[in-house]
Motif scaffolding. Structure first.
Motif, PDB file in Angstrom:
ATOM      1  N   LEU A   1       0.824  -1.206   0.000  1.00 53.57           N
ATOM      2  CA  LEU A   1       0.000   0.000   0.000  1.00 53.57           C
ATOM      3  C   LEU A   1       0.860   1.259   0.000  1.00 53.57           C
ATOM      4  O   LEU A   1       0.496   2.276  -0.600  1.00 53.57           O
ATOM      5  CB  LEU A   1      -0.942  -0.024   1.208  1.00 53.57           C
ATOM      6  CG  LEU A   1      -1.997  -1.136   1.134  1.00 53.57           C
ATOM      7  CD1 LEU A   1      -2.747  -1.268   2.452  1.00 53.57           C
ATOM      8  CD2 LEU A   1      -2.987  -0.877  -0.002  1.00 53.57           C
ATOM      9  N   HIS A   2       2.005   1.196   0.678  1.00 55.21           N
ATOM     10  CA  HIS A   2       2.937   2.327   0.657  1.00 55.21           C
ATOM     11  C   HIS A   2       3.400   2.606  -0.760  1.00 55.21           C
ATOM     12  O   HIS A   2       3.611   3.764  -1.160  1.00 55.21           O
ATOM     13  CB  HIS A   2       4.128   2.024   1.569  1.00 55.21           C
ATOM     14  CG  HIS A   2       5.122   3.135   1.676  1.00 55.21           C
ATOM     15  ND1 HIS A   2       6.224   3.234   0.842  1.00 55.21           N
ATOM     16  CD2 HIS A   2       5.179   4.222   2.506  1.00 55.21           C
ATOM     17  CE1 HIS A   2       6.921   4.309   1.158  1.00 55.21           C
ATOM     18  NE2 HIS A   2       6.311   4.933   2.164  1.00 55.21           N
ATOM     19  N   GLU A   3       3.561   1.530  -1.567  1.00 57.11           N
ATOM     20  CA  GLU A   3       3.986   1.678  -2.950  1.00 57.11           C
ATOM     21  C   GLU A   3       2.967   2.465  -3.790  1.00 57.11           C
ATOM     22  O   GLU A   3       3.306   2.998  -4.841  1.00 57.11           O
ATOM     23  CB  GLU A   3       4.196   0.302  -3.588  1.00 57.11           C
ATOM     24  CG  GLU A   3       5.428  -0.432  -3.106  1.00 57.11           C
ATOM     25  CD  GLU A   3       6.696   0.260  -3.582  1.00 57.11           C
ATOM     26  OE1 GLU A   3       6.986   0.192  -4.792  1.00 57.11           O
ATOM     27  OE2 GLU A   3       7.407   0.861  -2.738  1.00 57.11           O
ATOM     28  N   GLN A   4       1.711   2.520  -3.321  1.00 54.58           N
ATOM     29  CA  GLN A   4       0.671   3.249  -4.076  1.00 54.58           C
ATOM     30  C   GLN A   4       0.603   4.721  -3.670  1.00 54.58           C
ATOM     31  O   GLN A   4      -0.272   5.457  -4.134  1.00 54.58           O
ATOM     32  CB  GLN A   4      -0.703   2.590  -3.846  1.00 54.58           C
ATOM     33  CG  GLN A   4      -0.715   1.078  -3.971  1.00 54.58           C
ATOM     34  CD  GLN A   4       0.037   0.569  -5.198  1.00 54.58           C
ATOM     35  OE1 GLN A   4      -0.152   1.081  -6.310  1.00 54.58           O
ATOM     36  NE2 GLN A   4       0.880  -0.452  -5.004  1.00 54.58           N
TER      37      GLN A   4
ATOM     38  N   LEU B   1       0.013   6.022  -0.617  1.00 52.95           N
ATOM     39  CA  LEU B   1      -0.960   6.361   0.428  1.00 52.95           C
ATOM     40  C   LEU B   1      -0.261   7.024   1.603  1.00 52.95           C
ATOM     41  O   LEU B   1       0.869   6.677   1.959  1.00 52.95           O
ATOM     42  CB  LEU B   1      -1.688   5.101   0.897  1.00 52.95           C
ATOM     43  CG  LEU B   1      -2.460   4.318  -0.163  1.00 52.95           C
ATOM     44  CD1 LEU B   1      -3.158   3.123   0.464  1.00 52.95           C
ATOM     45  CD2 LEU B   1      -3.467   5.215  -0.867  1.00 52.95           C
ATOM     46  N   ASP B   2      -0.959   7.964   2.218  1.00 55.32           N
ATOM     47  CA  ASP B   2      -0.387   8.621   3.400  1.00 55.32           C
ATOM     48  C   ASP B   2      -1.035   8.068   4.664  1.00 55.32           C
ATOM     49  O   ASP B   2      -1.948   7.232   4.609  1.00 55.32           O
ATOM     50  CB  ASP B   2      -0.532  10.142   3.315  1.00 55.32           C
ATOM     51  CG  ASP B   2      -1.987  10.597   3.213  1.00 55.32           C
ATOM     52  OD1 ASP B   2      -2.872   9.906   3.749  1.00 55.32           O
ATOM     53  OD2 ASP B   2      -2.236  11.642   2.581  1.00 55.32           O
ATOM     54  N   ALA B   3      -0.578   8.568   5.833  1.00 55.04           N
ATOM     55  CA  ALA B   3      -1.034   8.035   7.116  1.00 55.04           C
ATOM     56  C   ALA B   3      -2.508   8.326   7.383  1.00 55.04           C
ATOM     57  O   ALA B   3      -3.124   7.670   8.232  1.00 55.04           O
ATOM     58  CB  ALA B   3      -0.181   8.609   8.247  1.00 55.04           C
ATOM     59  N   ALA B   4      -3.091   9.298   6.679  1.00 52.22           N
ATOM     60  CA  ALA B   4      -4.518   9.577   6.851  1.00 52.22           C
ATOM     61  C   ALA B   4      -5.373   8.517   6.163  1.00 52.22           C
ATOM     62  O   ALA B   4      -6.544   8.344   6.489  1.00 52.22           O
ATOM     63  CB  ALA B   4      -4.864  10.955   6.296  1.00 52.22           C
ATOM     64  N   GLN B   5      -4.762   7.793   5.216  1.00 54.03           N
ATOM     65  CA  GLN B   5      -5.487   6.777   4.460  1.00 54.03           C
ATOM     66  C   GLN B   5      -5.218   5.365   4.974  1.00 54.03           C
ATOM     67  O   GLN B   5      -6.120   4.541   5.045  1.00 54.03           O
ATOM     68  CB  GLN B   5      -5.102   6.868   2.976  1.00 54.03           C
ATOM     69  CG  GLN B   5      -5.487   8.192   2.331  1.00 54.03           C
ATOM     70  CD  GLN B   5      -4.884   8.345   0.954  1.00 54.03           C
ATOM     71  OE1 GLN B   5      -3.660   8.408   0.796  1.00 54.03           O
ATOM     72  NE2 GLN B   5      -5.729   8.381  -0.056  1.00 54.03           N
ATOM     73  N   PHE B   6      -3.959   5.081   5.307  1.00 59.86           N
ATOM     74  CA  PHE B   6      -3.595   3.769   5.828  1.00 59.86           C
ATOM     75  C   PHE B   6      -2.272   3.885   6.571  1.00 59.86           C
ATOM     76  O   PHE B   6      -1.271   4.335   6.011  1.00 59.86           O
ATOM     77  CB  PHE B   6      -3.473   2.743   4.695  1.00 59.86           C
ATOM     78  CG  PHE B   6      -3.181   1.351   5.178  1.00 59.86           C
ATOM     79  CD1 PHE B   6      -4.211   0.493   5.500  1.00 59.86           C
ATOM     80  CD2 PHE B   6      -1.875   0.902   5.300  1.00 59.86           C
ATOM     81  CE1 PHE B   6      -3.949  -0.798   5.948  1.00 59.86           C
ATOM     82  CE2 PHE B   6      -1.595  -0.382   5.752  1.00 59.86           C
ATOM     83  CZ  PHE B   6      -2.637  -1.234   6.076  1.00 59.86           C
ATOM     84  N   LYS B   7      -2.263   3.470   7.835  1.00 60.25           N
ATOM     85  CA  LYS B   7      -1.032   3.452   8.603  1.00 60.25           C
ATOM     86  C   LYS B   7      -0.459   2.044   8.558  1.00 60.25           C
ATOM     87  O   LYS B   7      -1.144   1.085   8.898  1.00 60.25           O
ATOM     88  CB  LYS B   7      -1.298   3.834  10.061  1.00 60.25           C
ATOM     89  CG  LYS B   7      -1.645   5.307  10.268  1.00 60.25           C
ATOM     90  CD  LYS B   7      -1.858   5.589  11.746  1.00 60.25           C
ATOM     91  CE  LYS B   7      -2.207   7.048  11.987  1.00 60.25           C
ATOM     92  NZ  LYS B   7      -2.464   7.325  13.418  1.00 60.25           N
ATOM     93  N   GLY B   8       0.769   1.950   8.139  1.00 55.90           N
ATOM     94  CA  GLY B   8       1.401   0.644   8.142  1.00 55.90           C
ATOM     95  C   GLY B   8       1.501   0.104   9.559  1.00 55.90           C
ATOM     96  O   GLY B   8       1.447   0.853  10.540  1.00 55.90           O
ATOM     97  N   ALA B   9       1.639  -1.219   9.687  1.00 51.39           N
ATOM     98  CA  ALA B   9       1.713  -1.835  11.014  1.00 51.39           C
ATOM     99  C   ALA B   9       2.488  -3.141  10.927  1.00 51.39           C
ATOM    100  O   ALA B   9       2.503  -3.805   9.887  1.00 51.39           O
ATOM    101  CB  ALA B   9       0.316  -2.084  11.567  1.00 51.39           C
ATOM    102  N   GLN B  10       3.108  -3.515  12.038  1.00 50.35           N
ATOM    103  CA  GLN B  10       3.873  -4.751  12.103  1.00 50.35           C
ATOM    104  C   GLN B  10       2.948  -5.946  12.346  1.00 50.35           C
ATOM    105  O   GLN B  10       3.331  -7.085  12.137  1.00 50.35           O
ATOM    106  CB  GLN B  10       4.921  -4.656  13.213  1.00 50.35           C
ATOM    107  CG  GLN B  10       5.953  -5.769  13.190  1.00 50.35           C
ATOM    108  CD  GLN B  10       7.063  -5.537  14.191  1.00 50.35           C
ATOM    109  OE1 GLN B  10       7.181  -4.454  14.751  1.00 50.35           O
ATOM    110  NE2 GLN B  10       7.885  -6.556  14.423  1.00 50.35           N
TER     111      GLN B  10
END
Length: 508
Positions: A372-375, A377-386
């Motif tokens: 998703l980061h590759e698309q 997207l910023d943190a308001a749209q999707f926050k990455g998580a472990q």
């Protein structure tokens, strides 16, 4: 237009009611009670006949409007042929084409709510209240025939209202449909849904769940039907004109016919279907065709196409699971996934876990985050998580300003390419959506896994998913779906396990 078949009976009943009212004015004792009972019975029949009369009139108007629309289309087509012929004649004479253009004809007016032929039905909290009250007034007593009859009957009343909102012959909002004169029996005396008894918490819960499921894409159960009746309370004329047809061709039946307490749902003869429509409840919405079947997904958006391309490329890179995380040619690629979270791991990293054991850190959530980061997207749209439960909690708790995903019930919603399927593992392997949401309130962490949906194959009865850290690689799986496209339970070692959620991608 033919003669209204109910006018004669309505006229006769009106005269009889007036006579009874005059008799009642001077009657006393037992005679007065008899007159009151007869007056109430005749008034009830007159109200029903008036409702049937109005429905018949609306049906005839709909047919007339359809005929006029067909005529207008025919005339416009004829005009187009004349214009084309005129242009050819002028072209032959060397006259410029714009000289052949007649004065522009204004297009026929369109309904403002029918954007691209789809009516949007917004269900507000007040609409929910109205639907709950009218459904309760009609079939709230069906519970004595079993919970299935109560739930089905309530849902069918609500669906009838929605189908009417989507129909050209009825008002274009929920409350106006419910308040329409002589359409719902309890409204005849109150004049408005606001005069009905407030719905019980149980019935409101049933109607709310129904609306949530429809907004998530659940098909309707009435195939677009806009009529229902109890034939044991209908007049002979009504049964002859349309009631017997509905009973003989009912699309759904609720109640107990043996006790003459039943609703048959269906179409009056010649009734046209509702228009395609969208149901929006809260922040969730889905589109439906004229028969209340969930519409096929629209054209794929740019972001969805790019995401699927990213996943396909990565699946090919790992040769669908053939190349493992610690391979000399691929371990650094795992490091790219972790880099999306700002962590320094890779495919050969070894860490110490809480129990003192060591091993490679699980990277399936890092893979989701990276893709998703590759698309962009910023943190308001999707926050990455472990961990998968973390971004799932972000959506459940509405922590994101512009979330790119929304949580859908996997028992209702059919997953589409670009969506994420989410399920529990180990101690959470039997978590469904409700259990996961409840667990998030009291704890938070639960072991889980998620994969992207990359294809849907209805003929094969499967979807194709791609996930990271599947057999220590990037690999595809084939979860099964039913005829409606909804996920079947996960099968493992002879047992069925539920899905927690499908995260629907918002790619508008």
């Amino acid at each position: 237009m033919s003669q209204n078949p109910y006018l004669a009976e309505i006229t006769q009943l009106t005269t009889a009611i007036i006579d009874l009212q005059m008799e009642l004015a001077t009657a006393a004792g037992a005679d007065r009670q008899v007159f009151q009972q007869e007056l109430a019975a005749k008034t009830a029949v007159a109200n029903k006949l008036q409702g049937l009369s109005d429905a018949w009139r609306l049906g005839r108007i709909t047919q007339a409007v359809g005929a006029l629309q067909d005529l207008a289309a025919s005339e416009l087509a004829k005009q187009g042929r004349v214009v084309a012929r005129l242009r050819r004649m002028l072209d032959a004479q060397g006259v410029p084409a714009d000289a052949a253009d007649p004065t522009p004809v204004a297009p026929p007016p369109t309904r403002p709510e029918a954007t691209e032929g789809v009516r949007v039905i917004d269900v507000s909290p007040t609409d929910l209240d109205a639907l709950t009250r009218v459904a309760q007034s009609e079939v709230g007593h069906f519970g004595k025939y079993g919970q299935a009859q109560l739930v089905g009957g309530l849902q069918a009343v609500a669906e009838t209202v929605i189908n009417r909102v989507a129909h050209v012959a009825f008002p274009d909002d929920i409350q106006s449909v419910i308040n329409q004169r002589f359409q719902f029996s309890a409204i005849n005396t109150t004049g408005s849904w606001t005069g009905l008894k407030p719905g019980s918490a149980a019935i409101e819960g049933i109607i709310r769940a129904y609306l949530e499921h429809r907004a998530q894409g659940a098909n309707g159960q009435l195939a677009g039907a806009t009529h229902f009746l109890n034939p044991f309370l209908s007049s002979p004329t009504a049964l002859t004109q349309w009631g017997n047809h509905v009973v003989a061709n009912a699309v759904a039946t609720f109640g107990d016919a043996g006790k003459k307490d039943v609703h048959y749902h269906g179409f009056a003869p010649g009734t046209v279907l509702p228009t395609p429509h969208m149901i929006r409840f809260g922040a969730v919405s889905s589109g439906f065709d004229a028969r209340s079947k969930a519409a096929a997904p629209g054209p794929m958006g740019t972001m969805r196409r790019q995401l699927l391309a990213t996943l396909t490329t990565e699946l090919d890179r790992f040769d669908n699971g053939r190349h493992k995380e610690d391979a000399a040619t691929h371990f650094a690629r795992i490091g790219d996934y972790w880099a999306a979270l700002g962590l320094p791991y890779h495919g050969r990293s070894v860490v110490t876990f809480a129990d003192g054991s060591t091993g490679n850190p699980a990277w399936s959530a890092a893979f989701i985050s990276w893709a998703l980061h590759e698309q962009g997207l910023d943190a308001a749209q999707f926050k990455g998580a472990q961990a998968h439960w973390v971004y799932f909690k972000d959506l459940v708790d509405a922590r994101l300003a512009q979330p790119i995903f929304e949580v859908m019930d996997p028992l209702i919603y059919a997953p589409q390419p670009g969506d994420i399927v989410h399920y529990g593992r180990s101690t959470a392997s039997k978590f469904d959506l409700a259990a996961a949401v409840e667990h998030l309130k009291i704890d938070g962490f639960y072991p889980s896994h998620s994969d992207f949906v990359v294809a849907v194959d209805p003929e094969d009865g499967t979807i194709r998913t791609v996930g990271g850290n599947v057999d220590n690689s990037v690999k595809a799986k084939r979860p099964k779906i039913d005829a409606a496209g909804v996920l079947k339970p996960r099968r493992s070692r002879g047992e069925d396990y539920p899905w927690i959620s499908v995260l629907r991608l918002r790619d508008t």
